[in-house]
Design an enzyme around this catalytic site. Structure first.
Site, PDB file in Angstrom:
ATOM      1  N   GLN A   1      -6.107  -9.020 -32.643  1.00  0.00           N
ATOM      2  CA  GLN A   1      -5.284  -8.614 -33.781  1.00  0.00           C
ATOM      3  C   GLN A   1      -5.880  -7.393 -34.467  1.00  0.00           C
ATOM      4  O   GLN A   1      -7.097  -7.282 -34.598  1.00  0.00           O
ATOM      5  CB  GLN A   1      -5.188  -9.779 -34.767  1.00  0.00           C
ATOM      6  CG  GLN A   1      -4.081  -9.612 -35.782  1.00  0.00           C
ATOM      7  CD  GLN A   1      -3.764 -10.926 -36.483  1.00  0.00           C
ATOM      8  OE1 GLN A   1      -4.058 -11.992 -35.959  1.00  0.00           O
ATOM      9  NE2 GLN A   1      -3.168 -10.842 -37.650  1.00  0.00           N
TER      10      GLN A   1
ATOM     11  N   SER B   1     -11.035 -12.505 -29.517  1.00  0.00           N
ATOM     12  CA  SER B   1     -10.216 -13.444 -30.293  1.00  0.00           C
ATOM     13  C   SER B   1      -8.892 -13.714 -29.573  1.00  0.00           C
ATOM     14  O   SER B   1      -8.870 -14.277 -28.489  1.00  0.00           O
ATOM     15  CB  SER B   1     -10.011 -12.911 -31.715  1.00  0.00           C
ATOM     16  OG  SER B   1      -9.407 -13.877 -32.542  1.00  0.00           O
ATOM     17  N   LEU B   2      -7.766 -13.263 -30.135  1.00  0.00           N
ATOM     18  CA  LEU B   2      -6.461 -13.421 -29.488  1.00  0.00           C
ATOM     19  C   LEU B   2      -6.494 -12.945 -28.037  1.00  0.00           C
ATOM     20  O   LEU B   2      -5.862 -13.538 -27.152  1.00  0.00           O
ATOM     21  CB  LEU B   2      -5.412 -12.627 -30.268  1.00  0.00           C
ATOM     22  CG  LEU B   2      -4.072 -12.380 -29.576  1.00  0.00           C
ATOM     23  CD1 LEU B   2      -3.272 -13.662 -29.477  1.00  0.00           C
ATOM     24  CD2 LEU B   2      -3.290 -11.300 -30.301  1.00  0.00           C
TER      25      LEU B   2
ATOM     26  N   ARG C   1      -0.312 -20.328 -33.311  1.00  0.00           N
ATOM     27  CA  ARG C   1      -1.692 -20.027 -33.736  1.00  0.00           C
ATOM     28  C   ARG C   1      -1.688 -19.090 -34.935  1.00  0.00           C
ATOM     29  O   ARG C   1      -2.364 -19.315 -35.936  1.00  0.00           O
ATOM     30  CB  ARG C   1      -2.452 -19.409 -32.562  1.00  0.00           C
ATOM     31  CG  ARG C   1      -3.906 -19.020 -32.840  1.00  0.00           C
ATOM     32  CD  ARG C   1      -4.475 -18.378 -31.579  1.00  0.00           C
ATOM     33  NE  ARG C   1      -5.886 -18.056 -31.659  1.00  0.00           N
ATOM     34  CZ  ARG C   1      -6.385 -16.874 -32.015  1.00  0.00           C
ATOM     35  NH1 ARG C   1      -5.554 -15.890 -32.366  1.00  0.00           N
ATOM     36  NH2 ARG C   1      -7.680 -16.657 -32.046  1.00  0.00           N
TER      37      ARG C   1
ATOM     38  N   HIS D   1     -11.616 -16.664 -38.475  1.00  0.00           N
ATOM     39  CA  HIS D   1     -12.885 -17.081 -37.882  1.00  0.00           C
ATOM     40  C   HIS D   1     -13.879 -17.601 -38.922  1.00  0.00           C
ATOM     41  O   HIS D   1     -15.079 -17.331 -38.835  1.00  0.00           O
ATOM     42  CB  HIS D   1     -13.486 -15.949 -37.036  1.00  0.00           C
ATOM     43  CG  HIS D   1     -12.597 -15.546 -35.917  1.00  0.00           C
ATOM     44  ND1 HIS D   1     -12.321 -16.378 -34.845  1.00  0.00           N
ATOM     45  CD2 HIS D   1     -11.869 -14.418 -35.708  1.00  0.00           C
ATOM     46  CE1 HIS D   1     -11.469 -15.771 -34.032  1.00  0.00           C
ATOM     47  NE2 HIS D   1     -11.181 -14.593 -34.535  1.00  0.00           N
TER      48      HIS D   1
ATOM     49  N   GLN E   1     -12.448 -21.562 -31.380  1.00  0.00           N
ATOM     50  CA  GLN E   1     -12.380 -20.108 -31.560  1.00  0.00           C
ATOM     51  C   GLN E   1     -11.665 -19.714 -32.858  1.00  0.00           C
ATOM     52  O   GLN E   1     -11.966 -18.697 -33.457  1.00  0.00           O
ATOM     53  CB  GLN E   1     -11.659 -19.496 -30.353  1.00  0.00           C
ATOM     54  CG  GLN E   1     -11.708 -17.997 -30.279  1.00  0.00           C
ATOM     55  CD  GLN E   1     -10.386 -17.435 -29.775  1.00  0.00           C
ATOM     56  OE1 GLN E   1      -9.339 -17.699 -30.352  1.00  0.00           O
ATOM     57  NE2 GLN E   1     -10.451 -16.663 -28.714  1.00  0.00           N
TER      58      GLN E   1
END
Length: 308
Positions: free
Chosen positions: A10, A90-91, A115, A199, A247
């Protein structure tokens, strides 16, 4: 000489991303059309002609970046390009799992929309914040966090590369950390324009919601080595779902993931997806280890000419 495919997360989104692939490659059109069929909004219109404001809404951003990156990846696969290992920030880890044939795209695009929705909804707007600390070591960052954590939630969100760490947590504590960062060795500390403390442990409820959705999704053994954000090590097929849940609210060990690849002989990196955010992180990590690397970014059709 090994090759890695890496995928951005992102923040890499922009209006128009993926349009030239959609216009030029049938396989890319199929990806966007499939995403449109699975989602409850017109992802093609939003990616190509929408406003940046709409495209930056987390539950739209995440499936939009996933779809764009996968549409590009399918073209590279069609051209016969292969990687020995893959990872995503991440993503982007979902794109790595797609490349490794561990998950199905139609399931994944719906999953990452949820998500994004859960991550956005879990913490009320204005309560959480994130900031980038520039030119600060891991040990000094940990000292700053330890000195402030008695006042509220402050954690490391992303270890991006040497000299760039993102912190996350409650708004007041993160703002205080930014004010104090230079005392701890930072060259610069900048609040990030994000609406949630990604996070951080504040997002654990979002991870628990995602866990229920993941239980309904078929996940298979990866056909290519995938490195996890949570462990900076290879994912084993029996713990993929658990790692994807963790995560959401754990630190992203991206610098350490790149170090793992470099240590295992990866010298070619191909960043697949919008923008070029990961390339700089990889260069800095490789420079620290004094390893020469070759990095290509594929975000537009014109970039294909640079690939050999």
């Amino acid at each position: 000489m090994k090759t890695a495919f890496v995928f951005p997360g992102q923040g890499s989104q922009y209006v128009g991303m993926g349009k030239d692939f959609y216009d030029n490659f049938e396989v890319s059109r199929e990806v966007f059309d499939m995403a449109n069929k699975e989602l409850d909004f017109d992802i093609i219109e939003l990616c190509f002609n929408g406003s940046m404001e709409d495209l930056s809404l987390t539950e739209i951003t995440q499936p939009a970046i996933l779809t764009t990156s996968y549409a590009i990846l399918r073209v590279l696969e069609q051209k016969g390009l292969k990687a020995d290992v893959t990872a995503g920030l991440s993503l982007g880890e979902y794109n790595a799992l797609l490349y490794a044939r561990a998950i199905d795209f139609s399931d994944t695009v719906k999953l990452v929309q949820k998500r994004g929705k859960y991550m956005q909804e879990t913490v009320p707007e204005g309560k959480g914040k994130m900031a980038a600390l520039i030119g600060m070591s891991i040990s000094d960052t940990e000292k700053l966090i330890n000195d402030l954590k008695g006042e509220g939630i402050i954690e490391a969100a992303n270890y991006n590369c040497p000299g760039q760490i993102v912190i996350t947590g409650e708004k007041d504590i993160i703002e205080k950390a930014v004010e104090m960062a230079k005392e701890y060795g930072a060259k610069k500390a900048v609040l990030l324009p994000v609406s949630a403390p990604f996070h951080s442990s504040l997002l654990k409820p979002a991870g628990e919601k995602l866990k229920k959705d993941l239980e309904k999704v078929l996940v298979e053994s990866p056909k290519v080595d995938v490195i996890s954000n949570v462990t900076a090590d290879y994912i084993r097929d029996n713990n993929i779902k658990d790692l994807l849940v963790k995560q959401v609210y754990n630190s992203v060990y991206w610098e350490q993931s790149i170090e793992k690849m470099l240590n295992d002989g990866v010298t070619n990196f191909i960043e697949i997806g919008p923008a070029k955010s990961l390339s700089a992180f990889i260069k800095k990590t490789a420079k620290k280890k004094k390893i020469k690397v070759n990095i290509k970014n594929i975000s537009k059709v014109a970039d294909l000419d640079n690939l050999v």
